[in-house]
Design an enzyme around this catalytic site. Structure first.
Site, mmCIF file in Angstrom:
data_model
loop_
_atom_site.group_PDB
_atom_site.id
_atom_site.type_symbol
_atom_site.label_atom_id
_atom_site.label_comp_id
_atom_site.label_asym_id
_atom_site.label_seq_id
_atom_site.Cartn_x
_atom_site.Cartn_y
_atom_site.Cartn_z
ATOM 1 N N THR A 106 13.475 -11.589 -2.160
ATOM 2 C CA THR A 106 12.299 -10.634 -1.909
ATOM 3 C C THR A 106 10.897 -11.252 -2.596
ATOM 4 O O THR A 106 10.475 -11.864 -1.827
ATOM 5 C CB THR A 106 12.751 -9.390 -2.611
ATOM 6 O OG1 THR A 106 13.107 -9.697 -4.062
ATOM 7 C CG2 THR A 106 13.953 -8.571 -2.038
ATOM 8 N N LYS A 159 19.594 -13.990 -5.681
ATOM 9 C CA LYS A 159 18.186 -13.574 -5.561
ATOM 10 C C LYS A 159 17.762 -12.718 -6.922
ATOM 11 O O LYS A 159 18.658 -11.967 -7.328
ATOM 12 C CB LYS A 159 17.680 -12.850 -4.421
ATOM 13 C CG LYS A 159 18.651 -11.497 -4.174
ATOM 14 C CD LYS A 159 17.840 -10.245 -4.512
ATOM 15 C CE LYS A 159 16.355 -10.338 -4.526
ATOM 16 N NZ LYS A 159 15.862 -9.081 -4.908
ATOM 17 N N THR A 205 16.154 -5.462 -8.169
ATOM 18 C CA THR A 205 17.431 -6.044 -7.923
ATOM 19 C C THR A 205 17.709 -7.630 -8.064
ATOM 20 O O THR A 205 16.871 -8.223 -7.599
ATOM 21 C CB THR A 205 18.210 -5.847 -6.402
ATOM 22 O OG1 THR A 205 17.900 -4.525 -6.262
ATOM 23 C CG2 THR A 205 19.244 -6.355 -6.149
ATOM 24 N N ASN A 256 2.493 -7.730 -11.383
ATOM 25 C CA ASN A 256 3.021 -6.360 -11.469
ATOM 26 C C ASN A 256 2.176 -5.317 -11.726
ATOM 27 O O ASN A 256 2.659 -3.908 -11.613
ATOM 28 C CB ASN A 256 3.905 -6.262 -12.760
ATOM 29 C CG ASN A 256 5.236 -7.196 -12.361
ATOM 30 O OD1 ASN A 256 5.986 -6.677 -11.832
ATOM 31 N ND2 ASN A 256 5.630 -8.178 -13.174
ATOM 32 N N THR A 279 -3.253 -3.219 -4.951
ATOM 33 C CA THR A 279 -4.794 -3.032 -4.641
ATOM 34 C C THR A 279 -5.113 -3.980 -3.653
ATOM 35 O O THR A 279 -4.370 -4.914 -3.263
ATOM 36 C CB THR A 279 -5.456 -3.179 -5.923
ATOM 37 O OG1 THR A 279 -5.200 -4.173 -6.741
ATOM 38 C CG2 THR A 279 -4.913 -1.955 -7.035
#
Lengths: 439, 439
Positions: free
Chosen positions: B170, B197, B208, B434, B439
């Protein structure tokens, strides 16, 4: 209080309108005086010694850091309270510019010297209560400290509490001072003034939240202790900046009885309730000032957990949310990231039912929405209803979270208990302040 | 493995030489095949569906997130393991691009569809084990997923594990793949391949850590479960990126017996020890890759706590240090701030004696210094001896901490137990990644 606007050279422009500085105190509690001076412990030449003196003997209640690594002044003050059974004190000595922590036998000797020199110069019977804040692992320059104590005592003043608040600052950007005056049942006036310092356990090798609250009310030792524990639970133990706990944290509550009121000696009187509410309110204002002044903070965040089966569970969940770096960075980015909040609720260790959880983000402290569950579209927005995500208007959500004071409200749907924690967001400025200091 | 150098537009230049990407696997474990495709769940068009198939029935052991908020695939896979008593599985289906968490009844229906479609297309008896990762609170686009599963199955290949590692990424910057091949006592070769991952619970609404380890060794269900628990304890449960725990975390260990070795069915054989060591080693490599790939990380940090009375206490302290924002920002700034580390030791909740604590900072993983307490001046520097600060050479300290791989060694002086946690530093880039995503 008035608002305090500063600009800051950060990647993102931070609006500090949420940060307050204290107004001054025009009339301090009767019989107390404070004296301050700059003895040279602080490189910037600001004041670093604060003596608090009471004309008559005081009852004292205190709570100290639970850190296993305790500074010398913490160990000494604890033992003084034990020896004198929380009564008979007339003086406190506080220095900033050096925490006197991890300083071995020499550190304890120095703390005792501070205590005894203060009481002997003031000509009071009992050794002085001692607090220190500043860099860990360095011995205090006792020539400076001793000169400073003597000088501060020559300047004792009954109404200059703002100078006292300034003398205990370390990385604080603003002094922290709060006052309440209440009328007791016998018509007498009780005056409560508190000062504190702290901006998270923040500075490199720097420690400590210190708070001193003085009142002229006449209060028994046991009752004073009860009031302190209650007030700290709902104030200093309800804030979180970065989750780190210092070696020096101390909150002390002092009463000298000069208000001449009928002694408050039981926890069932109206006066007890009034005084406790006022002291809790002073401590709540002070602890919120710490969060507002936290290094790098751009937001003041109230986390309201409602609908819990027990208050302890509500507080555990609020605390877990307040510690989540992911929640705190999302708030900085004005990102209504309910998924991160829900994940924190889930890993708090409290047994919850995910299908009963509802969630709102709001402007302000969220109290109206949190407890009464009003749903005023102008100030709040619901994101989750009984575990199911709701459609969200990203623009309006961002508009809410762009405010300096914001709130997260989590309803667990399991009962009627609630708890609130206050925290700040996590910003690039926090990282810069805490990593680049030495370079 | 080879080193992976990237540049990054951060305030401070970050050296990513500590970050690795995986080499490829030339020969996968016997009887396993993987198939991947891009079905369109990821906006960037990268692969997002991964099917793992075994020609024969497998034993399966798994550990899942302890978060009370569990994603649909977690709930489904747990119930499949219960129903089939950890045996008889022949397939796993993993998607990235959507966590299928907080998705209600529809989410569970979709997870079941993924499971059943995979097993029916593969013509295997038992429903497929399911894992998902990506954004929380959105339903999967099942038209895409169903097409993707069918397409991935047409591409099954015994040796293309790197594509499998890529399809489950991801926010990962690098695919994570590890392999060990060992010789068992009967001369047979056991092949172990793992993919995973995760880069912290990092992305907005993103969750995850997923890990799948497949081996062709013949292993009994109970023994497989023991090996999994042991290996996870010393690998995935010994890392910390940001302290947040996701709704989807899953580690699964699969064995199909195609190596044709004598069944490993007790935990007292030499083969058991060999296999456990190899699987633990695969998982350790994978979990360290997660820390190295953590968003915004500029350093790989090993925290070695030695001299503890129990391993649990050593791990609690290492974990507390690894969660301290103040320690992590200091490391980012190459600031040998032992005061912050000592404060974290003190508030870990473990009963320690501050006057017995010694501390070092070193280059590398600190194992030599930590366990054997060598004191090679080129690679390490002591800061604290039995609670007393030592003189420190700030320049040399900074030179040590400028390295990409650094270590903190804390000796509690209370016993012979030790534990290690791996973590990263806390950087402005972490905050940016994070907070500014939307934005």
């Amino acid at each position: 209080m008035f608002k305090y606007l500063i600009s800051n050279p950060t990647t993102k422009t931070i609006n500090y309108s949420f940060r307050y500085i204290s107004s001054t105190v025009s009339k301090g509690p009767k019989g107390f005086k404070t004296g301050t001076t700059a003895c040279g412990l602080k490189k910037n030449g600001n004041s670093d010694i604060c003596v608090i003196y009471s004309e008559s003997a005081c009852n004292v209640a205190a709570v100290f850091t639970e850190n296993k690594v305790k500074a010398a002044p913490v160990l000494l003050s604890k033992s003084l309270l034990d020896t004198y059974r929380n009564t008979g004190f007339q003086s406190l000595i506080i220095n900033s510019g050096g925490a006197n922590a991890c300083t071995g036998d020499q550190g304890m000797t120095n703390a005792k010297t501070m205590s005894n020199l203060t009481s002997s110069t003031l000509k009071v019977k009992q050794p002085s209560f001692v607090m220190s804040t500043g860099i860990i692992g360095q011995q205090l320059d006792m020539n400076k400290v001793e000169k400073g104590i003597k000088e501060a005592i020559t300047k004792l003043n009954p109404n200059d509490w703002l100078s006292a608040a300034k003398a205990i600052m370390t990385t604080d950007k603003v002094p922290k001072l709060s006052q309440k005056i209440i009328k007791l049942s016998d018509g007498k006036e009780a005056n409560i003034v508190g000062i504190c310092k702290g901006a998270g356990m923040i500075h490199p090798n720097m420690a400590t939240m210190l708070c001193t609250v003085c009142t002229d009310a006449a209060v028994g030792e046991d009752v004073l202790n009860q009031i302190l524990k209650h007030s700290v639970h709902y104030s200093f133990n309800s804030i979180n900046v970065d989750g780190d706990m210092s070696t020096n944290d101390t909150v002390v509550l002092v009463s000298n009885g000069q208000a001449d009121n009928k002694l408050i000696n039981s926890n069932s009187s109206e006066d007890f309730n009034k005084l406790q509410e006022a002291i809790r309110s002073v401590m709540t204002e002070l602890c919120q000032m710490i969060v507002r002044d936290a290094e790098g903070a751009s937001k003041f965040v109230s986390i309201n957990v409602v609908g819990a089966d027990t208050e302890v569970n509500a507080k555990t969940i609020a605390d877990t949310i307040s510690r989540s770096s992911l929640v705190k960075t999302a708030l900085y980015g004005a990102d209504a990231n309910w998924g991160r909040v829900l994940a924190a609720v889930g890993y708090s260790g409290v047994n919850i039912d995910p299908l009963k959880v509802s969630m709102w983000f709001s402007i302000g402290d969220g109290k109206d929405i949190g407890i009464g569950k009003k749903n005023d579209q102008k100030v709040c927005m619901q994101f989750l209803e009984n575990g199911q995500p709701l459609e969200k208007d990203e623009k309006r959500a961002a508009a809410i979270l762009e405010h300096g004071d914001v709130s997260i409200i989590v309803d667990l749907g399991m009962g009627k208990q609630h708890a609130t924690m206050w925290t700040c967001d996590l910003t690039e400025e926090y990282v810069r302040a805490n990593s680049h200091y030495r370079t």
